[in-house]
Design a protein around this motif. Sequence first.
Motif, PDB file in Angstrom:
ATOM      1  N   ASP A 148     -16.482 -25.063  44.355  1.00  0.00           N
ATOM      2  CA  ASP A 148     -14.820 -25.065  44.222  1.00  0.00           C
ATOM      3  C   ASP A 148     -14.250 -23.969  44.696  1.00  0.00           C
ATOM      4  O   ASP A 148     -14.829 -23.164  45.118  1.00  0.00           O
ATOM      5  N   GLY A 149     -13.446 -24.442  45.557  1.00  0.00           N
ATOM      6  CA  GLY A 149     -13.219 -23.503  46.433  1.00  0.00           C
ATOM      7  C   GLY A 149     -11.692 -22.631  45.561  1.00  0.00           C
ATOM      8  O   GLY A 149     -11.963 -21.878  45.489  1.00  0.00           O
ATOM      9  N   ALA A 150     -11.264 -23.463  44.554  1.00  0.00           N
ATOM     10  CA  ALA A 150     -10.158 -22.574  43.709  1.00  0.00           C
ATOM     11  C   ALA A 150     -10.858 -21.580  43.236  1.00  0.00           C
ATOM     12  O   ALA A 150     -10.201 -20.529  42.560  1.00  0.00           O
ATOM     13  N   ALA A 151     -12.428 -21.735  43.015  1.00  0.00           N
ATOM     14  CA  ALA A 151     -12.837 -20.602  42.025  1.00  0.00           C
ATOM     15  C   ALA A 151     -12.789 -19.469  42.664  1.00  0.00           C
ATOM     16  O   ALA A 151     -13.447 -18.570  42.111  1.00  0.00           O
ATOM     17  N   MET A 152     -12.775 -19.476  45.156  1.00  0.00           N
ATOM     18  CA  MET A 152     -13.356 -18.786  45.252  1.00  0.00           C
ATOM     19  C   MET A 152     -12.089 -17.818  46.157  1.00  0.00           C
ATOM     20  O   MET A 152     -12.103 -17.880  46.956  1.00  0.00           O
ATOM     21  N   GLY A 153     -11.125 -19.118  45.433  1.00  0.00           N
ATOM     22  CA  GLY A 153      -9.970 -18.313  46.165  1.00  0.00           C
ATOM     23  C   GLY A 153      -8.802 -19.181  47.489  1.00  0.00           C
ATOM     24  O   GLY A 153      -8.517 -18.417  48.299  1.00  0.00           O
ATOM     25  N   PHE A 154      -9.924 -19.996  47.243  1.00  0.00           N
ATOM     26  CA  PHE A 154      -9.799 -21.349  48.640  1.00  0.00           C
ATOM     27  C   PHE A 154      -9.334 -22.259  47.973  1.00  0.00           C
ATOM     28  O   PHE A 154     -10.297 -23.164  48.380  1.00  0.00           O
ATOM     29  N   PRO A 155      -8.002 -22.280  47.514  1.00  0.00           N
ATOM     30  CA  PRO A 155      -7.895 -24.017  47.495  1.00  0.00           C
ATOM     31  C   PRO A 155      -7.764 -24.495  48.306  1.00  0.00           C
ATOM     32  O   PRO A 155      -7.291 -24.433  49.371  1.00  0.00           O
ATOM     33  N   GLY A 156      -7.664 -26.093  47.633  1.00  0.00           N
ATOM     34  CA  GLY A 156      -8.392 -27.365  48.955  1.00  0.00           C
ATOM     35  C   GLY A 156      -9.235 -27.749  49.446  1.00  0.00           C
ATOM     36  O   GLY A 156      -9.113 -27.823  50.894  1.00  0.00           O
TER      37      GLY A 156
END
Length: 229
Positions: A148-156
Amino acid sequence: MRRIAALAFAALVAVAVPLVSTDSAAQAGAQALPAAKANEVATKVQAFYDRTTSFASDFTQEFFVKSHNVKKTSKGTVTFAKPGKMYWDYSNPAGNRVVSDGTILKVYEAANKQMFEQTVNKSQYPAALSFLVGGGKLTEVFNFELYDGAAMGFPGGQVLVGTPKQPTPAYQKVLFYVDSQTAQVRRVLIVDGQGNRNRFDFENPRVNVPVNDDMFKFTPPAGTQLIKP
């Protein structure tokens, strides 16, 4: 040969991370999503670029050299066109170029007045970017995990973490940061065996824009030293 490959690779396609399962994902405690979902996202990304004949964007590059604990930041514009053509125009360092007409790869260093040249098929041309120019299929080159992007510093978005199916000295992990709405790759992060990281963020991307083939025929300034393998 190694010098050319390193320059071309650094100019093309960056955070200090241990080479564990997912780099920064492991640090963040993120859990991989189901394998079927990873394949689904990879297929969508491939389909997007299969429909793309050209791609132009501003870019910011961060290249981290782990052994020296040094990070270099560069900026510029890039244009890709099928089949296999690309033009990287650096505003910082000013005047640097990386150009390929699909057959010959040229890496020009303005400050040193040197140009490194070799055929694309003999270079360590990064599969991490080949899909942008009509090259190999992502799922044929990499085994993927999805986060998931949010967990990788990449929201959305979502992050595909690729491990090459065939070992290569060029990289051990490649992370593709994918916009969830468009399936477009907005960032590529490459980690090599020494822990060096090369990151490109693509900003203001434009797809299927008209491209003049003359831009892929680069002639360096007079007095440039030409270096071939």
